[in-house]
Scaffold this motif. Structure first.
Motif, PDB file in Angstrom:
ATOM      1  N   LEU A  27       0.816  -1.216   0.000  1.00 55.61           N
ATOM      2  CA  LEU A  27       0.000   0.000   0.000  1.00 55.61           C
ATOM      3  C   LEU A  27       0.855   1.274   0.000  1.00 55.61           C
ATOM      4  O   LEU A  27       0.396   2.330  -0.426  1.00 55.61           O
ATOM      5  CB  LEU A  27      -0.958  -0.005   1.201  1.00 55.61           C
ATOM      6  CG  LEU A  27      -2.016  -1.125   1.191  1.00 55.61           C
ATOM      7  CD1 LEU A  27      -2.905  -1.046   2.416  1.00 55.61           C
ATOM      8  CD2 LEU A  27      -2.859  -1.079  -0.072  1.00 55.61           C
ATOM      9  N   TYR A  28       2.098   1.150   0.479  1.00 55.08           N
ATOM     10  CA  TYR A  28       2.992   2.307   0.447  1.00 55.08           C
ATOM     11  C   TYR A  28       3.680   2.459  -0.907  1.00 55.08           C
ATOM     12  O   TYR A  28       4.055   3.563  -1.302  1.00 55.08           O
ATOM     13  CB  TYR A  28       4.073   2.199   1.518  1.00 55.08           C
ATOM     14  CG  TYR A  28       3.648   2.619   2.898  1.00 55.08           C
ATOM     15  CD1 TYR A  28       2.904   3.776   3.109  1.00 55.08           C
ATOM     16  CD2 TYR A  28       4.005   1.861   4.014  1.00 55.08           C
ATOM     17  CE1 TYR A  28       2.518   4.168   4.376  1.00 55.08           C
ATOM     18  CE2 TYR A  28       3.618   2.245   5.294  1.00 55.08           C
ATOM     19  CZ  TYR A  28       2.883   3.400   5.469  1.00 55.08           C
ATOM     20  OH  TYR A  28       2.508   3.771   6.719  1.00 55.08           O
ATOM     21  N   VAL A  29       3.887   1.344  -1.591  1.00 60.56           N
ATOM     22  CA  VAL A  29       4.700   1.376  -2.814  1.00 60.56           C
ATOM     23  C   VAL A  29       3.858   1.584  -4.069  1.00 60.56           C
ATOM     24  O   VAL A  29       4.305   2.201  -5.031  1.00 60.56           O
ATOM     25  CB  VAL A  29       5.525   0.069  -2.923  1.00 60.56           C
ATOM     26  CG1 VAL A  29       6.125  -0.101  -4.306  1.00 60.56           C
ATOM     27  CG2 VAL A  29       6.626   0.066  -1.856  1.00 60.56           C
ATOM     28  N   THR A  30       2.645   1.098  -4.061  1.00 59.54           N
ATOM     29  CA  THR A  30       1.794   1.226  -5.241  1.00 59.54           C
ATOM     30  C   THR A  30       1.560   2.699  -5.576  1.00 59.54           C
ATOM     31  O   THR A  30       1.667   3.562  -4.718  1.00 59.54           O
ATOM     32  CB  THR A  30       0.437   0.541  -4.999  1.00 59.54           C
ATOM     33  OG1 THR A  30      -0.360   0.706  -6.161  1.00 59.54           O
ATOM     34  CG2 THR A  30      -0.301   1.142  -3.832  1.00 59.54           C
ATOM     35  N   ARG A  72      -1.317   3.571  -6.599  1.00 57.66           N
ATOM     36  CA  ARG A  72      -2.768   3.709  -6.457  1.00 57.66           C
ATOM     37  C   ARG A  72      -3.097   4.034  -5.011  1.00 57.66           C
ATOM     38  O   ARG A  72      -2.560   3.423  -4.086  1.00 57.66           O
ATOM     39  CB  ARG A  72      -3.440   2.390  -6.835  1.00 57.66           C
ATOM     40  CG  ARG A  72      -2.988   1.817  -8.198  1.00 57.66           C
ATOM     41  CD  ARG A  72      -4.052   1.983  -9.235  1.00 57.66           C
ATOM     42  NE  ARG A  72      -5.309   1.503  -8.687  1.00 57.66           N
ATOM     43  CZ  ARG A  72      -5.678   0.212  -8.654  1.00 57.66           C
ATOM     44  NH1 ARG A  72      -4.891  -0.708  -9.177  1.00 57.66           N
ATOM     45  NH2 ARG A  72      -6.824  -0.126  -8.133  1.00 57.66           N
ATOM     46  N   LEU A  73      -3.988   4.972  -4.817  1.00 59.33           N
ATOM     47  CA  LEU A  73      -4.376   5.352  -3.459  1.00 59.33           C
ATOM     48  C   LEU A  73      -5.136   4.213  -2.775  1.00 59.33           C
ATOM     49  O   LEU A  73      -5.105   4.077  -1.553  1.00 59.33           O
ATOM     50  CB  LEU A  73      -5.243   6.619  -3.523  1.00 59.33           C
ATOM     51  CG  LEU A  73      -4.900   7.828  -2.653  1.00 59.33           C
ATOM     52  CD1 LEU A  73      -3.447   7.889  -2.269  1.00 59.33           C
ATOM     53  CD2 LEU A  73      -5.349   9.103  -3.335  1.00 59.33           C
TER      54      LEU A  73
END
Lengths: 160, 160
Positions: free
Chosen positions: A40-43, A45-46
């Motif tokens: 979730l930190y690297v993508t 996309r929010l």
DNA sequence: TTTTTAGTTCTCAAAATTATGAACTAAAGA
DNA sequence: TCTTTAGTTCATAATTTTGAGAACTAAAAA
């Protein structure tokens, strides 16, 4: 309409997810939970759907479900929904590090209370020890006051 | 001359040891290791022998040996010896919280580096995310600079 | 030299953690 | 109504962690 099921990531991004996973493991998270935080930190996309998380990280639905619930309880992620779409879209709560800092200070204050009690129970049996422990207690209390103050000041300057 | 094998502790002190043990477990220590830290903080003796630790906490020699080595590697305890006495006397390094604070800041800086890399890999695919993550990175860097500064200032005022 | 002491290391068992796959629930769609 | 979708819960398996006890080492004592 059905989009891609897997979030596309470069090899470098996948490696970074693993590093962040390990960081989170070292902070006490279970492995899968750490990987999800990494993702979730690297993508770019929010928000990612449940299915995307499952497929991208190659983990089971049950592990994903449990990890996501843990992360929600810790206020590290949230999810959004859209009407006419039953899916949940999960994203890191990127602003919530304020809370994290305050929680950490609370935890430090918790130890300082235990140390204070240790001093009380020791009475005057060992003044040297009490004095050293007191110094530590006072520093912990100092930190617990000053770090939040520092944070708020920083936010003020930043946000204007 | 052989003294008592068990450190005498009140019931309250024993309860406090358990609480400190749990605190340390939550910080990632194995149970026995946490109890030993508790004991060394709660006792009124600056140093306890290996045997006293074993007998007081009712734990095995092997678990004690391993835990003590771990704690020494973490710079949380040390031991003293006396000539003509083969025993080792272990005590908490009550002054070493300075180091602990600096290590914690290093660890935070470690995460900030990973987040910075995440932003780089994201490129300009999601400026909103990059901006939010940047704010967090900058705060972490700020903390890593300011907390040690705060600590040294506090020590100056205290000691100076 | 033999024995005792102090602690370490090794082997293994118990316990706890973590994750899987299957069964299940609840809501939406056909 | 029957089916599909989205996710949760349950039972269990795999792994990891933890600690006990025995065997061991090294130094001192007898």
């Amino acid at each position: 309409m059905k989009g891609t099921i897997v979030a596309e990531l470069t090899q470098e991004q996948r490696q970074l997810i693993e590093k962040m996973g390990i960081y989170h493991e070292q902070q006490g998270f279970p492995p899968v939970t750490g990987r999800i935080m990494g993702l979730l930190y690297v993508t770019d996309r929010l928000h990612l759907s449940f299915e995307e998380i499952v497929e991208t990280l190659h983990i089971s639905k049950s592990a994903t479900s449990n990890a996501l619930q843990l992360l929600q309880q810790m206020h590290l992620i949230e999810y959004t929904t859209y009407s006419g779409d039953r899916k949940r879209y999960f994203g890191a709560l990127l602003e919530n590090w304020h809370e994290e800092v305050l929680n950490k200070m609370e935890s430090i204050l918790g130890l300082s209370k235990l140390l204070r009690q240790a001093n009380e129970l020791r009475g005057d049996a060992n003044p040297t020890m009490n004095q050293k422990v007191t110094e530590r207690i006072e520093f912990m209390e100092f930190l617990s006051r000053e770090v939040p103050a520092l944070m708020y000041k920083w936010l003020q300057v930043r946000k204007g």
